[in-house]
Design a protein around this motif. Structure first.
Motif, PDB file in Angstrom:
ATOM      1  N   VAL A 131     121.456  17.674  65.956  1.00  0.00           N
ATOM      2  CA  VAL A 131     120.717  16.727  65.107  1.00  0.00           C
ATOM      3  C   VAL A 131     119.275  16.597  65.577  1.00  0.00           C
ATOM      4  CG1 VAL A 131     120.552  14.318  64.362  1.00  0.00           C
ATOM      5  CG2 VAL A 131     122.789  15.443  64.472  1.00  0.00           C
ATOM      6  N   ASP A 132     119.078  16.531  66.883  1.00  0.00           N
ATOM      7  CA  ASP A 132     117.720  16.429  67.423  1.00  0.00           C
ATOM      8  C   ASP A 132     116.897  17.663  67.087  1.00  0.00           C
ATOM      9  OD1 ASP A 132     115.763  15.108  69.457  1.00  0.00           O
ATOM     10  OD2 ASP A 132     115.967  17.172  70.164  1.00  0.00           O
ATOM     11  N   GLY A 133     117.456  18.847  67.314  1.00  0.00           N
ATOM     12  CA  GLY A 133     116.730  20.073  67.009  1.00  0.00           C
ATOM     13  C   GLY A 133     116.416  20.206  65.532  1.00  0.00           C
ATOM     14  N   ALA A 134     117.414  19.862  64.687  1.00  0.00           N
ATOM     15  CA  ALA A 134     117.208  19.956  63.240  1.00  0.00           C
ATOM     16  C   ALA A 134     116.175  18.959  62.752  1.00  0.00           C
ATOM     17  CB  ALA A 134     118.535  19.744  62.511  1.00  0.00           C
ATOM     18  N   SER A 135     116.208  17.740  63.290  1.00  0.00           N
ATOM     19  CA  SER A 135     115.253  16.722  62.833  1.00  0.00           C
ATOM     20  C   SER A 135     113.838  17.059  63.271  1.00  0.00           C
ATOM     21  CB  SER A 135     115.659  15.338  63.358  1.00  0.00           C
ATOM     22  OG  SER A 135     115.618  15.286  64.774  1.00  0.00           O
ATOM     23  N   MET A 136     113.673  17.533  64.500  1.00  0.00           N
ATOM     24  CA  MET A 136     112.349  17.947  64.963  1.00  0.00           C
ATOM     25  C   MET A 136     111.857  19.150  64.160  1.00  0.00           C
ATOM     26  SD  MET A 136     110.858  16.206  67.360  1.00  0.00           S
ATOM     27  CE  MET A 136     111.284  14.772  68.365  1.00  0.00           C
ATOM     28  N   GLY A 137     112.767  20.087  63.871  1.00  0.00           N
ATOM     29  CA  GLY A 137     112.400  21.233  63.056  1.00  0.00           C
ATOM     30  C   GLY A 137     112.011  20.833  61.647  1.00  0.00           C
ATOM     31  N   LEU A 138     112.753  19.887  61.069  1.00  0.00           N
ATOM     32  CA  LEU A 138     112.409  19.395  59.730  1.00  0.00           C
ATOM     33  C   LEU A 138     111.067  18.675  59.741  1.00  0.00           C
ATOM     34  CD1 LEU A 138     115.857  18.077  58.428  1.00  0.00           C
ATOM     35  CD2 LEU A 138     114.484  19.921  57.422  1.00  0.00           C
ATOM     36  N   GLY A 139     110.811  17.924  60.823  1.00  0.00           N
ATOM     37  CA  GLY A 139     109.514  17.266  60.942  1.00  0.00           C
ATOM     38  C   GLY A 139     108.380  18.261  60.981  1.00  0.00           C
ATOM     39  N   PHE A 140     108.585  19.355  61.717  1.00  0.00           N
ATOM     40  CA  PHE A 140     107.579  20.418  61.783  1.00  0.00           C
ATOM     41  C   PHE A 140     107.413  21.084  60.419  1.00  0.00           C
ATOM     42  CE2 PHE A 140     105.757  24.499  62.972  1.00  0.00           C
ATOM     43  CZ  PHE A 140     104.876  24.164  63.992  1.00  0.00           C
ATOM     44  N   LEU A 141     108.541  21.369  59.754  1.00  0.00           N
ATOM     45  CA  LEU A 141     108.509  21.972  58.421  1.00  0.00           C
ATOM     46  C   LEU A 141     107.771  21.081  57.433  1.00  0.00           C
ATOM     47  CD1 LEU A 141     109.439  23.912  56.151  1.00  0.00           C
ATOM     48  CD2 LEU A 141     111.648  22.736  56.170  1.00  0.00           C
ATOM     49  N   LEU A 142     108.083  19.795  57.438  1.00  0.00           N
ATOM     50  CA  LEU A 142     107.425  18.856  56.530  1.00  0.00           C
ATOM     51  C   LEU A 142     105.928  18.826  56.770  1.00  0.00           C
ATOM     52  CD1 LEU A 142     107.562  16.588  54.409  1.00  0.00           C
ATOM     53  CD2 LEU A 142     107.980  14.975  56.284  1.00  0.00           C
ATOM     54  N   ALA A 143     105.522  18.817  58.045  1.00  0.00           N
ATOM     55  CA  ALA A 143     104.103  18.778  58.370  1.00  0.00           C
ATOM     56  C   ALA A 143     103.382  20.018  57.843  1.00  0.00           C
ATOM     57  CB  ALA A 143     103.921  18.666  59.885  1.00  0.00           C
ATOM     58  N   LEU A 144     103.992  21.185  58.032  1.00  0.00           N
ATOM     59  CA  LEU A 144     103.354  22.423  57.579  1.00  0.00           C
ATOM     60  C   LEU A 144     103.282  22.507  56.066  1.00  0.00           C
ATOM     61  CD1 LEU A 144     103.466  23.199  60.549  1.00  0.00           C
ATOM     62  CD2 LEU A 144     104.298  25.462  59.871  1.00  0.00           C
ATOM     63  N   VAL A 145     104.319  22.032  55.376  1.00  0.00           N
ATOM     64  CA  VAL A 145     104.294  22.053  53.912  1.00  0.00           C
ATOM     65  C   VAL A 145     103.213  21.112  53.378  1.00  0.00           C
ATOM     66  CG1 VAL A 145     105.593  21.419  51.841  1.00  0.00           C
ATOM     67  CG2 VAL A 145     106.685  22.789  53.621  1.00  0.00           C
ATOM     68  N   LEU A 146     103.116  19.920  53.950  1.00  0.00           N
ATOM     69  CA  LEU A 146     102.084  18.974  53.510  1.00  0.00           C
ATOM     70  C   LEU A 146     100.685  19.529  53.742  1.00  0.00           C
ATOM     71  CD1 LEU A 146     103.556  15.546  54.706  1.00  0.00           C
ATOM     72  CD2 LEU A 146     103.394  16.403  52.361  1.00  0.00           C
ATOM     73  N   LEU A 147     100.488  20.116  54.914  1.00  0.00           N
ATOM     74  CA  LEU A 147      99.193  20.730  55.199  1.00  0.00           C
ATOM     75  C   LEU A 147      98.914  21.885  54.242  1.00  0.00           C
ATOM     76  CD1 LEU A 147      99.180  20.806  59.117  1.00  0.00           C
ATOM     77  CD2 LEU A 147      97.561  19.580  57.650  1.00  0.00           C
ATOM     78  N   GLY A 148      99.941  22.690  53.974  1.00  0.00           N
ATOM     79  CA  GLY A 148      99.773  23.817  53.062  1.00  0.00           C
ATOM     80  C   GLY A 148      99.408  23.374  51.656  1.00  0.00           C
ATOM     81  N   ILE A 149     100.072  22.330  51.160  1.00  0.00           N
ATOM     82  CA  ILE A 149      99.762  21.799  49.825  1.00  0.00           C
ATOM     83  C   ILE A 149      98.323  21.304  49.770  1.00  0.00           C
ATOM     84  CG2 ILE A 149     100.260  19.909  48.221  1.00  0.00           C
ATOM     85  CD1 ILE A 149     103.200  20.142  49.063  1.00  0.00           C
ATOM     86  N   PHE A 150      97.961  20.511  50.753  1.00  0.00           N
ATOM     87  CA  PHE A 150      96.618  19.921  50.816  1.00  0.00           C
ATOM     88  C   PHE A 150      95.545  20.995  50.860  1.00  0.00           C
ATOM     89  CE2 PHE A 150      93.117  17.744  53.059  1.00  0.00           C
ATOM     90  CZ  PHE A 150      93.003  16.596  52.287  1.00  0.00           C
ATOM     91  N   ARG A 151      95.732  21.991  51.729  1.00  0.00           N
ATOM     92  CA  ARG A 151      94.702  23.003  51.930  1.00  0.00           C
ATOM     93  C   ARG A 151      94.652  24.023  50.790  1.00  0.00           C
ATOM     94  NH1 ARG A 151      95.184  25.750  57.535  1.00  0.00           N
ATOM     95  NH2 ARG A 151      93.123  26.513  56.909  1.00  0.00           N
ATOM     96  N   GLU A 152      95.829  24.465  50.324  1.00  0.00           N
ATOM     97  CA  GLU A 152      95.822  25.474  49.273  1.00  0.00           C
ATOM     98  C   GLU A 152      95.286  24.913  47.963  1.00  0.00           C
ATOM     99  OE1 GLU A 152      98.787  28.610  46.896  1.00  0.00           O
ATOM    100  OE2 GLU A 152      99.565  27.394  48.562  1.00  0.00           O
ATOM    101  N   PHE A 153      95.663  23.675  47.648  1.00  0.00           N
ATOM    102  CA  PHE A 153      95.191  23.092  46.388  1.00  0.00           C
ATOM    103  C   PHE A 153      93.681  22.887  46.409  1.00  0.00           C
ATOM    104  CE2 PHE A 153      94.316  19.448  43.580  1.00  0.00           C
ATOM    105  CZ  PHE A 153      94.812  19.971  42.392  1.00  0.00           C
ATOM    106  N   LEU A 154      93.171  22.328  47.507  1.00  0.00           N
ATOM    107  CA  LEU A 154      91.734  22.070  47.571  1.00  0.00           C
ATOM    108  C   LEU A 154      90.928  23.345  47.830  1.00  0.00           C
ATOM    109  CD1 LEU A 154      91.538  18.717  49.592  1.00  0.00           C
ATOM    110  CD2 LEU A 154      91.318  19.063  47.131  1.00  0.00           C
ATOM    111  N   GLY A 155      91.491  24.270  48.594  1.00  0.00           N
ATOM    112  CA  GLY A 155      90.745  25.474  48.934  1.00  0.00           C
ATOM    113  C   GLY A 155      90.818  26.586  47.907  1.00  0.00           C
TER     114      GLY A 155
END
Length: 213
Positions: A131-155
């Motif tokens: 659960v710890d590994g999956a939650s930390m991994g999901l947190g990392f995944l969520l962060a990268l997706v949010l950054l990707g949306i923000f940067r790709e849309f604006l850039g």
């Protein structure tokens, strides 16, 4: 661990101790692969898989690892699962792998993977460690997706490679700098600040902080 609160573990990984936005770990790879949503998503999935499997493996064999060689042992386990991930991605996502293959191999050196193996999986049973590994991994995944949306849309004016902003039949790229490293760190800082504001506004500033690695 007794009376394990899986909800708390999961919430910490997603928000309270988010590897990117809260602990500020692995920022350079995060910036490097998030010029597009797809790259960020696939990198996040790779980290999610590696962290879950590493935590599970370390938890299963923790009683057989000599404390004097625990760090080299953890690194060997991490490298094994990263190699599996690298080979699978090379076989199934060749186009994307050409752009981010190097960063997949760098997961071996991600501080968050080793730190969770050392601080959590080596001290807890299998299910809490997963659960710890999956939650930390999901947190990392969520962060990268949010950054990707923000940067790709604006850039680029697009999302997942599909053009969204079009004027008179021409693609519009509002802020081209956002797909460059400078824009990546700007987006990172903006989102960190926004999440800190949410934390203080609605949760009383209970989130954890961290240092860059």
């Amino acid at each position: 661990m007794t009376n394990t609160n899986y909800g708390t573990i999961f919430k910490n990984g997603i928000f309270g101790e988010n590897p990117v936005f809260r602990l500020a770990l692995s920022l350079c790879p995060a910036v490097a692969v998030t010029s597009g949503v797809k790259n960020g998503f696939l990198m996040g999935v790779a980290v999610l898989f590696v962290m879950t499997m590493v935590n599970a493996t370390v938890s299963l064999i923790r009683n057989f690892i000599n404390p004097k060689v625990r760090i080299p042992s953890y690194m060997f386990i991490i490298a094994t699962w990263v190699t599996v991930t690298d080979q699978v991605m090379a076989a199934t996502q060749r186009a994307v792998y050409k752009d981010m293959g190097l960063y997949i191999m760098l997961i071996v050196a991600f501080a968050i993977v080793l730190s969770r193996a050392e601080m959590f999986a080596s001290r807890n049973k299998l299910l809490p460690s997963i659960v710890d590994g999956a939650s930390m991994g999901l947190g990392f995944l969520l962060a990268l997706v949010l950054l990707g949306i923000f940067r790709e849309f604006l850039g680029k004016g697009s999302l997942w490679g599909h053009q969204i902003l079009v004027v008179d039949g021409k693609a519009v790229k509002p802020l081209l700098i956002m797909i460059l490293p400078t824009g990546g760190f700007f987006a990172m800082g903006f989102m960190m600040g926004f999440l800190n504001w949410i934390d203080r506004k609605f949760f009383g500033g209970t989130g954890s902080g961290g240092g860059a690695h």
